[in-house]
Design a protein around this motif. Structure first.
Motif, mmCIF file in Angstrom:
data_model
loop_
_atom_site.group_PDB
_atom_site.id
_atom_site.type_symbol
_atom_site.label_atom_id
_atom_site.label_comp_id
_atom_site.label_asym_id
_atom_site.label_seq_id
_atom_site.Cartn_x
_atom_site.Cartn_y
_atom_site.Cartn_z
ATOM 1 N N THR A 63 0.857 -1.180 0.000
ATOM 2 C CA THR A 63 0.000 0.000 0.000
ATOM 3 C C THR A 63 0.893 1.230 0.000
ATOM 4 O O THR A 63 2.008 1.212 0.533
ATOM 5 N N LEU A 64 0.391 2.274 -0.605
ATOM 6 C CA LEU A 64 1.146 3.522 -0.701
ATOM 7 C C LEU A 64 1.127 4.228 0.649
ATOM 8 O O LEU A 64 0.064 4.532 1.187
ATOM 9 N N TYR A 65 2.300 4.465 1.207
ATOM 10 C CA TYR A 65 2.425 5.136 2.500
ATOM 11 C C TYR A 65 2.581 6.649 2.303
ATOM 12 O O TYR A 65 1.855 7.434 2.875
ATOM 13 N N ALA A 79 17.258 12.415 -14.926
ATOM 14 C CA ALA A 79 16.859 13.586 -15.713
ATOM 15 C C ALA A 79 15.956 13.191 -16.866
ATOM 16 O O ALA A 79 15.052 13.940 -17.238
ATOM 17 N N ASP A 80 16.161 11.987 -17.415
ATOM 18 C CA ASP A 80 15.326 11.510 -18.522
ATOM 19 C C ASP A 80 13.973 10.983 -18.048
ATOM 20 O O ASP A 80 13.099 10.718 -18.874
ATOM 21 N N ARG A 81 13.794 10.819 -16.748
ATOM 22 C CA ARG A 81 12.555 10.238 -16.209
ATOM 23 C C ARG A 81 11.607 11.270 -15.612
ATOM 24 O O ARG A 81 10.480 10.924 -15.278
ATOM 25 N N VAL A 82 12.056 12.479 -15.372
ATOM 26 C CA VAL A 82 11.185 13.461 -14.720
ATOM 27 C C VAL A 82 10.001 13.801 -15.609
ATOM 28 O O VAL A 82 10.134 13.803 -16.826
ATOM 29 N N PRO A 83 8.861 14.071 -15.044
ATOM 30 C CA PRO A 83 8.571 13.884 -13.628
ATOM 31 C C PRO A 83 8.335 12.413 -13.309
ATOM 32 O O PRO A 83 7.825 11.665 -14.124
ATOM 33 N N TYR A 84 8.742 12.006 -12.104
ATOM 34 C CA TYR A 84 8.512 10.643 -11.645
ATOM 35 C C TYR A 84 8.049 10.690 -10.197
ATOM 36 O O TYR A 84 8.163 11.713 -9.524
ATOM 37 N N VAL A 85 7.506 9.564 -9.733
ATOM 38 C CA VAL A 85 6.946 9.507 -8.389
ATOM 39 C C VAL A 85 7.857 8.676 -7.490
ATOM 40 O O VAL A 85 7.981 7.460 -7.671
ATOM 41 N N ALA A 86 8.512 9.347 -6.543
ATOM 42 C CA ALA A 86 9.303 8.669 -5.516
ATOM 43 C C ALA A 86 8.361 8.366 -4.360
ATOM 44 O O ALA A 86 7.498 9.188 -4.029
ATOM 45 N N ALA A 87 8.494 7.183 -3.768
ATOM 46 C CA ALA A 87 7.515 6.792 -2.760
ATOM 47 C C ALA A 87 8.105 5.887 -1.688
ATOM 48 O O ALA A 87 9.163 5.296 -1.865
ATOM 49 N N VAL A 88 7.355 5.800 -0.605
ATOM 50 C CA VAL A 88 7.561 4.783 0.413
ATOM 51 C C VAL A 88 6.288 3.952 0.417
ATOM 52 O O VAL A 88 5.182 4.497 0.479
ATOM 53 N N VAL A 89 6.452 2.641 0.283
ATOM 54 C CA VAL A 89 5.310 1.732 0.293
ATOM 55 C C VAL A 89 5.424 0.824 1.507
ATOM 56 O O VAL A 89 6.524 0.565 2.003
ATOM 57 N N ARG A 96 8.388 -1.286 5.413
ATOM 58 C CA ARG A 96 8.258 -0.193 4.448
ATOM 59 C C ARG A 96 9.507 -0.180 3.587
ATOM 60 O O ARG A 96 10.598 -0.536 4.018
ATOM 61 N N MET A 97 9.319 0.303 2.356
ATOM 62 C CA MET A 97 10.399 0.272 1.374
ATOM 63 C C MET A 97 10.335 1.517 0.508
ATOM 64 O O MET A 97 9.251 1.927 0.090
ATOM 65 N N MET A 98 11.492 2.120 0.251
ATOM 66 C CA MET A 98 11.574 3.238 -0.696
ATOM 67 C C MET A 98 11.579 2.672 -2.103
ATOM 68 O O MET A 98 12.200 1.640 -2.354
ATOM 69 N N THR A 99 10.891 3.364 -3.025
ATOM 70 C CA THR A 99 10.751 2.846 -4.373
ATOM 71 C C THR A 99 10.301 3.954 -5.310
ATOM 72 O O THR A 99 10.261 5.132 -4.929
ATOM 73 N N GLU A 100 9.945 3.576 -6.497
ATOM 74 C CA GLU A 100 9.345 4.483 -7.474
ATOM 75 C C GLU A 100 8.013 3.898 -7.892
ATOM 76 O O GLU A 100 7.870 2.687 -8.021
ATOM 77 N N PRO A 113 -2.818 12.440 -9.845
ATOM 78 C CA PRO A 113 -4.188 12.313 -9.330
ATOM 79 C C PRO A 113 -4.660 10.880 -9.118
ATOM 80 O O PRO A 113 -5.596 10.656 -8.358
ATOM 81 N N GLU A 114 -4.015 9.906 -9.736
ATOM 82 C CA GLU A 114 -4.426 8.514 -9.556
ATOM 83 C C GLU A 114 -3.971 7.960 -8.206
ATOM 84 O O GLU A 114 -4.420 6.896 -7.801
ATOM 85 N N LEU A 115 -3.086 8.676 -7.526
ATOM 86 C CA LEU A 115 -2.515 8.167 -6.285
ATOM 87 C C LEU A 115 -3.199 8.779 -5.069
ATOM 88 O O LEU A 115 -3.556 9.958 -5.076
ATOM 89 N N SER A 116 -3.351 7.955 -4.049
ATOM 90 C CA SER A 116 -3.839 8.432 -2.759
ATOM 91 C C SER A 116 -3.251 7.524 -1.690
ATOM 92 O O SER A 116 -2.919 6.359 -1.959
ATOM 93 N N GLY A 117 -3.120 8.047 -0.497
ATOM 94 C CA GLY A 117 -2.588 7.254 0.600
ATOM 95 C C GLY A 117 -3.392 5.980 0.775
ATOM 96 O O GLY A 117 -4.612 5.987 0.695
ATOM 97 N N GLY A 118 -2.703 4.875 0.966
ATOM 98 C CA GLY A 118 -3.362 3.589 1.140
ATOM 99 C C GLY A 118 -3.701 2.888 -0.162
ATOM 100 O O GLY A 118 -4.249 1.782 -0.142
ATOM 101 N N ALA A 119 -3.365 3.499 -1.314
ATOM 102 C CA ALA A 119 -3.657 2.874 -2.613
ATOM 103 C C ALA A 119 -2.980 1.513 -2.695
ATOM 104 O O ALA A 119 -1.854 1.332 -2.224
ATOM 105 N N GLU A 120 -3.675 0.558 -3.296
ATOM 106 C CA GLU A 120 -3.117 -0.785 -3.468
ATOM 107 C C GLU A 120 -2.131 -0.794 -4.628
ATOM 108 O O GLU A 120 -2.417 -0.265 -5.693
#
Length: 138
Positions: A63-65, A79-89, A96-100, A113-120
């Motif tokens: 789940t998205l933390y 630089a070639d990936r921006v924008p990207y989503v860095a996250a802790v799941v 918990r794990m750091m990831t993209e 907008p597709e992301l929200s806390g607790g997303a599967e």
């Protein structure tokens, strides 16, 4: 491997983890003394300090933390990936794990907008690196 700055350099201990990831499996460590799982892989339990730890294949569910959209990163290859989503799941097994987060659009406003806390989420792999993507809704 010129230009592959974000790829790990496995050592004798982490080779098991990275070999599994290259084969599409996410490993965690579980303590035989206290029963708790942990990630990143260590040779001892960070909870009770026991050295009775073993590799275990994780379910790949999480789940998205928390997350942040990264708009600027001048380091290659980011630089070639921006924008990207860095996250802790939070893995289904507890750690918990750091990831993209991949497979989600970043709006021009800078939000995802597709992301929200607790997303599967489910694990995916990019060049042998575990990343996560939203679980498709049916």
């Amino acid at each position: 491997m010129a230009g592959c700055f974000d790829l790990p350099e496995p050592d004798a201990f982490t080779r098991t983890y990275w070999d599994a990831a290259a084969g599409g499996r996410l490993l965690i460590r579980r303590c035989g003394a206290c029963g708790r799982a942990h990630h990143y892989p260590r040779e001892f339990c960070p909870h009770c300090w026991s050295e009775d730890v073993t590799w275990e294949t994780a379910s790949g569910r999480a789940t998205l933390y928390t997350w942040s959209v990264v708009h600027r990163n001048d380091l290659p290859p980011f630089a070639d990936r921006v924008p990207y989503v860095a996250a802790v799941v939070e893995l289904a097994e507890g750690p918990r794990m750091m990831t993209e987060i991949v497979g989600t659009a970043v709006h021009p406003s800078g939000r995802a907008p597709e992301l929200s806390g607790g997303a599967e989420l489910e694990v995916a792999f990019r060049e042998g690196i575990p990343v996560f993507r939203p679980v498709p809704t049916v």
